[in-house]
Design a protein around this motif. Structure first.
Motif, PDB file in Angstrom:
ATOM      1  N   TYR A 141       1.306  -0.761   0.168  1.00 23.18           N
ATOM      2  CA  TYR A 141      -0.138   0.245   0.308  1.00 23.18           C
ATOM      3  C   TYR A 141       0.763   1.281  -0.354  1.00 23.18           C
ATOM      4  O   TYR A 141       0.685   2.112   0.711  1.00 23.18           O
ATOM      5  CB  TYR A 141      -0.341  -0.287   0.956  1.00 23.18           C
ATOM      6  CG  TYR A 141      -1.987  -1.571   1.202  1.00 23.18           C
ATOM      7  CD1 TYR A 141      -2.529  -1.627  -0.082  1.00 23.18           C
ATOM      8  CD2 TYR A 141      -1.601  -2.139   2.471  1.00 23.18           C
ATOM      9  CE1 TYR A 141      -2.951  -2.231   0.675  1.00 23.18           C
ATOM     10  CE2 TYR A 141      -2.825  -2.547   2.014  1.00 23.18           C
ATOM     11  CZ  TYR A 141      -3.496  -3.492   1.185  1.00 23.18           C
ATOM     12  OH  TYR A 141      -4.515  -4.411   1.676  1.00 23.18           O
ATOM     13  N   GLY A 142       1.852   0.840  -0.898  1.00 25.25           N
ATOM     14  CA  GLY A 142       2.955   2.403  -0.779  1.00 25.25           C
ATOM     15  C   GLY A 142       3.962   2.928   0.487  1.00 25.25           C
ATOM     16  O   GLY A 142       3.914   3.819   0.440  1.00 25.25           O
ATOM     17  N   ARG A 143       3.977   1.777   1.607  1.00 23.16           N
ATOM     18  CA  ARG A 143       4.728   1.898   2.501  1.00 23.16           C
ATOM     19  C   ARG A 143       5.305   0.862   2.620  1.00 23.16           C
ATOM     20  O   ARG A 143       5.494  -0.207   2.068  1.00 23.16           O
ATOM     21  CB  ARG A 143       3.790   1.795   4.027  1.00 23.16           C
ATOM     22  CG  ARG A 143       2.671   2.812   3.776  1.00 23.16           C
ATOM     23  CD  ARG A 143       3.193   4.570   4.009  1.00 23.16           C
ATOM     24  NE  ARG A 143       2.226   5.119   4.202  1.00 23.16           N
ATOM     25  CZ  ARG A 143       1.798   6.182   3.561  1.00 23.16           C
ATOM     26  NH1 ARG A 143       2.016   5.890   1.787  1.00 23.16           N
ATOM     27  NH2 ARG A 143       0.916   6.810   3.487  1.00 23.16           N
ATOM     28  N   THR A 144       6.165   1.398   3.541  1.00 27.56           N
ATOM     29  CA  THR A 144       7.989   0.104   4.258  1.00 27.56           C
ATOM     30  C   THR A 144       7.377  -0.599   4.618  1.00 27.56           C
ATOM     31  O   THR A 144       7.462   0.253   5.890  1.00 27.56           O
ATOM     32  CB  THR A 144       9.135   0.873   3.282  1.00 27.56           C
ATOM     33  OG1 THR A 144       9.492   1.185   2.168  1.00 27.56           O
ATOM     34  CG2 THR A 144      10.501  -0.277   3.851  1.00 27.56           C
ATOM     35  N   ILE A 145       7.315  -1.362   5.358  1.00 24.85           N
ATOM     36  CA  ILE A 145       7.465  -2.287   6.076  1.00 24.85           C
ATOM     37  C   ILE A 145       8.964  -2.695   6.796  1.00 24.85           C
ATOM     38  O   ILE A 145       9.876  -2.753   6.321  1.00 24.85           O
ATOM     39  CB  ILE A 145       6.682  -3.824   6.779  1.00 24.85           C
ATOM     40  CG1 ILE A 145       5.562  -3.750   5.492  1.00 24.85           C
ATOM     41  CG2 ILE A 145       6.916  -4.355   7.827  1.00 24.85           C
ATOM     42  CD1 ILE A 145       4.491  -3.130   6.523  1.00 24.85           C
ATOM     43  N   PRO A 146       9.160  -1.561   8.233  1.00 24.21           N
ATOM     44  CA  PRO A 146      10.690  -1.479   8.982  1.00 24.21           C
ATOM     45  C   PRO A 146      11.250  -2.814   9.767  1.00 24.21           C
ATOM     46  O   PRO A 146       9.857  -4.120  10.042  1.00 24.21           O
ATOM     47  CB  PRO A 146       9.973  -0.501  10.207  1.00 24.21           C
ATOM     48  CG  PRO A 146       8.637  -0.659  10.255  1.00 24.21           C
ATOM     49  CD  PRO A 146       7.913  -1.335   8.919  1.00 24.21           C
ATOM     50  N   PRO A 147      11.789  -3.033   9.197  1.00 28.20           N
ATOM     51  CA  PRO A 147      12.702  -4.170   9.701  1.00 28.20           C
ATOM     52  C   PRO A 147      12.601  -5.069  11.321  1.00 28.20           C
ATOM     53  O   PRO A 147      12.271  -6.018  11.600  1.00 28.20           O
ATOM     54  CB  PRO A 147      14.176  -4.558   9.543  1.00 28.20           C
ATOM     55  CG  PRO A 147      14.087  -3.190   8.243  1.00 28.20           C
ATOM     56  CD  PRO A 147      13.677  -2.555   8.477  1.00 28.20           C
TER      57      PRO A 147
END
Length: 470
Positions: free
Chosen positions: A363-369
């Motif tokens: 959804y246009g977002r990056t999941i942080p590690p």
């Protein structure tokens, strides 16, 4: 001219003020400590209080008082909104006992940190910065710090309003079915609170089985369970932005989409597996089979109500139910399990790894590690608790593996579905399930943080080296 108070009276007032000040300072000190430890302390204390109340002689119908293991198990099941029972709620407990169970469900449904924050407001008459951080953690950081006090009130109001609406939908139907007015009111209120909080307790001795095709009863209960399983952060976003999907948070989008996928897929698979099973739905009409499948799919994700005997389902269906119970509902909700966002993050990580992407995106977002580390930890710790719990119950009872695993996952995932194994367990087995219910409601990460000797931040970084994986 005002009369001067005697010296001994003034001294007594000063002592009273010092005692109150000490209590308030102690409460502030506890509240301003680790949120996880506050949650552990508050929930444990609440369970002890409800255990004591359920142990009273007039909490049972025969006035003999419940044994400690039964009172503790019921208190944990109610406060942790599980729904597993070792005695019949309708026939064993008096009206007082059932009322205590209902209050325990309502209190437990608010959540540990929400409850701790409300206690902070009652004792200190205010929320300091750390108290607001505590409340913010309860809402999974769904709010800005300055709005926490207002949002806590919204959470309480929303819970009460939803439960009142559900009760108003159920009460007339119970009256149409022949129940006296006050009995219909009691049953409507009980089911509404139990459904919204995903508890699964029922005031009828035979549960919902007499209403297995009555959509006027089943629909409000399914709606209550599904709404409660979304979680307060999602409900707050929906109240604020309604159908404007673009304004929804990433957490809201993941929770709703994965919940709907599991709902539809679970209903379809449950129907396929049980379609020809004459012990459950095999002899019913097509429409009744669909109702049962949809109801089962909603309830396996933490609702705990059932229309068929769980022990009569096929082994494959029990395995499907195990998987859905372990998945659970939304974070910061009344549902249990590892939570649907955890499942979504792990699936997206696998998909990204398969594609060769360096980032996990949705959804246009990056999941942080860091979020992926938490997801891995939750799944691994949850599986470990289920493994250890199953081993202990097997050792204590020698029962069949599928029944034991079903009961253990139901306890850990705070679901409440049962093959009636809980009622057959000896006291030590009930204590094991009580610990699993407590751990499942607290959350594996919260529990680990609460039990950690100290919190620390890393001030250095070792050189990286990648081991061979897979």
């Amino acid at each position: 001219m005002a009369r001067q108070q005697p010296a001994w009276l003034r001294g007594e007032e000063r002592l009273h003020l010092r005692v109150l000040g000490s209590i308030r300072d102690f409460a502030d000190g506890v509240i301003n400590s680790s949120p996880a430890r506050v949650a552990l302390l508050v929930f444990f204390s609440v369970i002890l209080i409800f255990t004591a109340l359920l142990s009273l002689p007039f909490a049972t119908r025969d006035g003999s008082g419940a044994p400690l293991h039964d009172a503790l198990f019921t208190a944990v099941s109610a406060v942790c909104v599980v729904g597993l029972t070792v005695v019949s709620t309708a026939t064993y407990w008096s009206f007082f006992g059932q009322l205590i169970i209902l209050i325990g469900i309502f209190v437990g449904g608010l959540g540990t940190l929400t409850l701790a924050s409300l206690l902070a407001l009652m004792v200190s008459k205010r929320l300091g910065v750390r108290g607001k951080l505590l409340a913010q953690s309860a809402l999974n950081n769904a709010s800005r710090l300055g709005e926490v006090g207002t949002l806590l009130r919204i959470v309480i109001t929303t819970s009460v309003v939803v439960e009142i609406v559900l009760a108003l939908m159920l009460i007339p139907r119970f009256m149409v079915l022949g129940e006296p007015f006050w009995q219909a009111v009691w049953h409507g209120v009980f089911y509404s609170i139990s459904a919204f909080n995903n508890a699964g307790f029922t005031p009828h001795s035979d549960g919902l089985v007499p209403y297995e095709t009555d959509l006027w009863i089943l629909t409000p209960i399914m709606l209550g369970v599904f709404i409660g399983s979304l979680g307060f952060p999602v409900i707050l976003v929906l109240l604020q932005y309604r159908h404007h999907v673009r304004k929804w948070s990433l957490h809201t989008k993941l929770t709703i989409n994965v919940s709907l996928i599991l709902l539809v897929a679970g209903a379809f698979m449950w129907a396929v597996l049980e379609w020809a099973n004459s012990r459950t739905i095999g002899d019913m009409s097509v429409s009744d089979k669909i109702i049962h499948a949809l109801f089962a799919s909603v309830m396996t994700r933490s609702g705990g109500f059932n229309l068929v005997d769980q022990g009569q389902m096929d082994t494959t269906t029990m395995l499907l139910t195990d998987a859905l119970m372990f998945a659970g509902g939304g974070s910061a909700s009344t549902a249990g399990g590892i939570k649907v966002t955890t499942l979504a993050i792990m699936f997206l990580a696998i998909l990204a790894e398969g594609r060769g992407d360096s980032d996990v995106r949705v959804y246009g977002r990056t999941i942080p590690p860091g979020a992926m580390r938490v997801a891995i930890s939750v799944i691994f710790m949850g599986a470990t608790l289920v493994l250890v719990g199953s081993g202990l119950i097997l050792w204590i009872t020698g029962e069949e593996l599928n029944r034991v695993v079903f009961e253990v996952i139901s306890a850990f995932a705070t679901c409440g579905l049962s093959t009636n194994l809980s009622a057959e367990l000896p006291p030590e087995g009930k204590y094991v399930l009580s610990i699993l219910m407590f751990a499942g409601r607290m959350g594996t990460i919260t529990l680990a943080s609460a039990l950690a000797l100290r919190q620390r931040s890393t001030l250095y970084h070792y050189p990286e080296e990648r081991p061979i994986i897979g």
